[in-house]
Enzyme design. Structure first.
Site, short mmCIF file in Angstrom:
data_model
loop_
_atom_site.label_atom_id
_atom_site.label_comp_id
_atom_site.label_asym_id
_atom_site.label_seq_id
_atom_site.Cartn_x
_atom_site.Cartn_y
_atom_site.Cartn_z
N THR A 48 8.75 10.57 8.02
CA THR A 48 7.44 10.76 7.42
C THR A 48 6.37 10.70 8.50
OG1 THR A 48 6.13 10.17 5.47
CG2 THR A 48 6.81 8.35 6.90
N CYS A 53 -2.05 6.14 5.35
CA CYS A 53 -0.97 5.72 4.47
C CYS A 53 -0.05 4.74 5.18
CB CYS A 53 -0.16 6.93 4.02
SG CYS A 53 -1.07 8.13 3.02
N HIS A 70 6.26 5.94 0.90
CA HIS A 70 5.05 6.42 1.59
C HIS A 70 3.93 6.37 0.56
CE1 HIS A 70 3.06 9.84 4.19
NE2 HIS A 70 2.15 9.15 3.54
#
Length: 206
Positions: A48, A53, A70
């Site tokens: 990711t 985030c 996530h």
């Protein structure tokens, strides 16, 4: 090979079943997008890219299972779990841990590695969302009695994270700050899209 659990963000209608082969790591890879998660014991790599985030990577070294989420915000707008959407940390953490239990993990053995929470959003100097995300993840894991064995949080960098759930190995690459603009644009685009829907051991830097 242990069965996998496909992460599903029901609010976004998106799962993490599609993957690709990464020739650099010689591994089958699965991309985890905002609001997604995956728990598995398969010999693969979860990948990711994070701005503000946060991704929590949780591993059981005995059961040899692990997973990644996530999330974009700590909790729903009313302080709730955020319905059934893994874009909120309060739900993303709970559902990931529960999926690991289904694969044979035990709470007392779980170890977590956490990354992200960069101050990449322009103009966010007071109570920035990345800071809130990072502190939420640490506080949540400690409250649940899950050891945080490594973290790469805050600062101004976007990050790319590679996690191997069967072994618990985690790699973090800090990306140049100049790459933040595109990442911020994608995070904002995703946030606007989902907000229109009802809410239902060490880190290696390379």
């Amino acid at each position: 090979m242990k069965p996998s659990a496909r992460g599903l963000d029901q609010a976004a209608g998106r799962n993490t079943s599609d993957g690709y082969y990464d020739s650099r790591f010689l591994a089958q890879a699965i991309k985890i997008l905002p609001g997604e998660f995956r728990a598995t014991g398969e010999d693969l790599m979860l990948v990711t890219v994070l701005g503000s985030c946060v991704a929590a990577c949780v591993h059981d070294p005995v059961a040899l299972v692990g997973g990644m989420n996530h999330f974009m915000l700590p909790e729903g707008p009313d302080g709730s779990l955020g319905g059934d959407s893994a874009r909120y940390g309060s739900y993303a953490m709970e559902v990931l841990i529960n999926e690991l239990f289904k694969l044979g993990a035990r709470r007392e053995r779980l170890e977590a590695k956490v990354a992200g929470g960069g101050a990449v959003l322009p103009g966010m100097t007071f109570n920035p969302v990345g800071d809130r995300n990072g502190r939420f993840a640490i506080d949540y894991l400690r409250a649940e009695g899950i050891r945080v064995v490594a973290q790469d949080l805050f600062d101004v960098f976007p990050r790319r994270v590679h996690f191997f759930p069967a072994s618990g190995r985690m790699l973090v690459k800090r990306l140049p700050a100049v790459e933040s603009n595109e990442l911020v644009r994608r995070e904002e685009q995703y946030r606007r899209r989902v907000d229109r829907r009802p809410a239902e051991s060490s880190i290696e830097l390379f």
